[in-house]
Design a protein around this motif. Structure first.
Motif, short mmCIF file in Angstrom:
data_model
loop_
_atom_site.label_atom_id
_atom_site.label_comp_id
_atom_site.label_asym_id
_atom_site.label_seq_id
_atom_site.Cartn_x
_atom_site.Cartn_y
_atom_site.Cartn_z
N TYR A 26 0.85 -1.19 0.00
CA TYR A 26 0.00 0.00 0.00
C TYR A 26 0.89 1.23 0.00
CZ TYR A 26 -3.28 3.60 1.43
OH TYR A 26 -4.03 4.74 1.47
N THR A 28 0.29 5.80 0.03
CA THR A 28 -0.61 6.94 -0.05
C THR A 28 -0.38 7.69 -1.35
OG1 THR A 28 1.01 8.28 1.16
CG2 THR A 28 -0.73 7.22 2.46
N GLU A 35 -5.99 14.19 4.86
CA GLU A 35 -6.44 12.86 4.46
C GLU A 35 -5.30 11.86 4.46
OE1 GLU A 35 -9.29 15.77 3.68
OE2 GLU A 35 -7.25 15.71 2.86
N VAL A 36 -4.12 12.29 4.02
CA VAL A 36 -2.95 11.40 4.01
C VAL A 36 -2.56 11.02 5.44
CG1 VAL A 36 -0.46 11.31 3.56
CG2 VAL A 36 -2.03 12.08 1.77
N GLU A 38 -4.48 11.02 8.09
CA GLU A 38 -5.52 10.13 8.62
C GLU A 38 -5.37 8.72 8.07
OE1 GLU A 38 -9.18 13.28 9.43
OE2 GLU A 38 -8.99 12.29 7.46
N GLU A 39 -4.96 8.60 6.82
CA GLU A 39 -4.81 7.28 6.22
C GLU A 39 -3.62 6.53 6.82
OE1 GLU A 39 -5.61 3.96 4.00
OE2 GLU A 39 -6.85 5.71 4.47
N ARG A 42 -4.83 5.25 10.04
CA ARG A 42 -5.80 4.17 9.83
C ARG A 42 -5.10 2.88 9.44
NH1 ARG A 42 -9.46 7.04 7.83
NH2 ARG A 42 -8.62 7.16 5.71
N GLN A 43 -4.11 2.97 8.58
CA GLN A 43 -3.37 1.79 8.16
C GLN A 43 -2.69 1.12 9.36
OE1 GLN A 43 -2.70 0.15 5.14
NE2 GLN A 43 -4.38 1.33 4.24
#
Length: 468
Positions: A26, A28, A35-36, A38-39, A42-43
């Motif tokens: 994965y 980004t 958003e990045v 937060e991702e 989250r990951q």
């Protein structure tokens, strides 16, 4: 005069300058945004409090201006980087279980062999994640914690939270804020009271992808009477585009504990290396930074020691080597708060072919810190007329009962010395390399034997074919 042939002075980085085909689980999108961040969180399946810290740090990063002092940062384009790349599904404690392309990379670098021969534990980071982490079983039984930082957060959340951002707060500087927003990987180490580790622990950091940002976060805690030597190695292949490495290291040295942190940094010449390193030393404790910088386009790194306890000791020993299109802006900071504390900073720099080395340092003696002894010594060796060396020392003394010294020298290799060595049948490039190695001997002798050999090899490669 000895003449240099620039065409024959190219750096042979064959051991380090190889590229793998980009493979990842994965990554980004390019650029930095809420958003990045937060991702990334989250990951990693992080608790909300960590996401809140990341987002606060992002706001600080966006508001703080890019520093105008130090090196030239005008080419930094934050929208061009990828801020998180996950190279494999999981971290392993067995080399044979990590993806084949990553295993081959670390095999080429000699990392598994180093672990077998002379390490008590090893972490290997590829892109944004630790792909391998292991520690000797006998140390684990003594309560030693040596994990990747994500595992430290997950398995020891209270201990982790106690130390995270305590020495390098979010607002400290622009790049520390960037690291706090995007951190991934690094080491989380806790050495229990009275446990002495005589064989080093090591982390190795590798960037493979183009236009990537790597943001490892390392926390080390040496409890009362503990002893640790931690070694960090860094490499990346050469690309025509620029990449970014922004690390943060926080080290806590408790009463009568001893920590040595050694870095051999050989990033490729397309890397911005912008690092914040800070340590705090309690009563009777000892902290040593041994810092070698040979690679990168620009390095800005100033290891810091806060001697807060009485009779605490601090030492910073560094070398920098800058060649064409390189600027090594490095140094050290030591702040004395405790009584009868002592410190030394020794900086050795080598520059050639318009390379630039800068020493930027601070020694500060706070009011009430009586009986302090501190010395600073900066030596610069320039191998041609186009090279540059700068020294920016700062001393702030608020206590009369202190002994402080500063010494600086700048020189070049003597033609007479080179001709004398050559008269013994040694070729000119080897003669120059011998002088350079003598110049940095004080640094090399502080390394474990295997790392001193590797440093010698890197210097030899820098000097190889340096003259006609």
């Amino acid at each position: 005069m000895v003449e240099n042939n620039k065409d024959n002075f190219s750096f042979n980085q064959e051991k380090y300058d190889f590229k793998d085909a980009e493979k990842y689980v994965y990554k980004t999108t390019k650029g930095l945004s809420r958003e990045v961040v937060e991702e990334i969180s989250r990951q990693k399946k992080e608790p909300k409090w960590m996401l809140d810290i990341r987002l606060k740090a992002l706001d600080v990063f966006l508001k703080k201006p890019t520093p105008l002092w130090g090196g030239d940062l005008s080419s930094l384009d934050y929208d061009s980087y990828t801020y998180y790349i996950k190279p494999s599904e999981k971290k392993s404690e067995n080399w044979e279980e990590i993806p084949e392309n990553i295993k081959k990379t670390f095999d080429k670098l000699g990392v598994p062999e180093a672990e077998r021969k002379f390490l008590a534990g090893l972490g290997a980071q590829y892109e944004s994640e630790m792909v391998y982490h292991s520690i000797r079983e006998d140390l684990a039984k003594k309560g030693v914690i040596f994990l990747d930082t994500e595992s430290g957060l997950r398995e020891y959340p209270e201990l982790f939270r106690e130390y995270f951002t305590k020495l390098v707060p979010i607002e400290d500087n622009k790049f520390a804020a960037l690291n706090t927003a995007c951190w991934s990987g690094g080491s989380f180490i806790y050495i229990p009271k009275g446990v002495e580790i005589d064989i080093p622990l090591q982390a190795y950091f590798r960037i493979n992808s183009e236009r990537m940002g790597q943001f490892e976060r390392t926390i080390i805690v040496a409890d009362e009477g503990a002893k640790l030597h931690y070694i960090e190695g860094c490499t990346a292949p050469q690309y025509s585009t620029l990449s970014l490495h922004t690390g943060v290291i926080e080290i806590f040295v408790r009463k009568n504990a001893k920590v040595r942190y050694t870095t051999i940094q050989n990033w490729a010449r397309n890397i911005y290396n912008l690092v914040t390193q800070r340590s705090m030393v309690e009563e009777g404790g000892s902290m040593e930074w041994v810092d070698g910088n040979l690679g990168s386009k620009l390095t800005m790194k100033y290891p810091a020691i806060y001697l807060i306890g009485d009779n605490a000791k601090g030492k910073i020993l560094s070398i920098t080597f800058a060649t064409e299109a390189q600027h090594q802006d490095a140094g050290g900071k030591i702040i004395h708060k405790g009584k009868n504390t002592s410190s030394s900073i020794v900086s050795k720099s080598i520059s050639r072919f318009s390379g630039r080395c800068s020493y930027r340092g601070l020694v500060k003696i706070l009011k009430g810190a009586t009986g302090v002894k501190s010395s600073v010594k900066c030596d610069a060796l320039m191998l041609d007329e186009k090279s540059r060396s700068d020294t920016y020392p700062t001393m702030q003394v608020e206590e009369e009962d202190a002994v402080i010294s500063h010494e600086a020298t700048v020189g070049k290799i003597s033609d007479d010395v080179i001709h004398y060595i050559m008269s013994r049948g040694i070729k000119e490039s080897d003669a120059q390399a011998m002088v350079v190695m003598g110049f940095i001997e004080q640094f090399a002798k502080e390394l474990p034997m295997e790392y001193a050999v590797e440093l010698n090899r890197l210097i030899q490669l820098e000097m190889e074919g340096s003259v006609g």
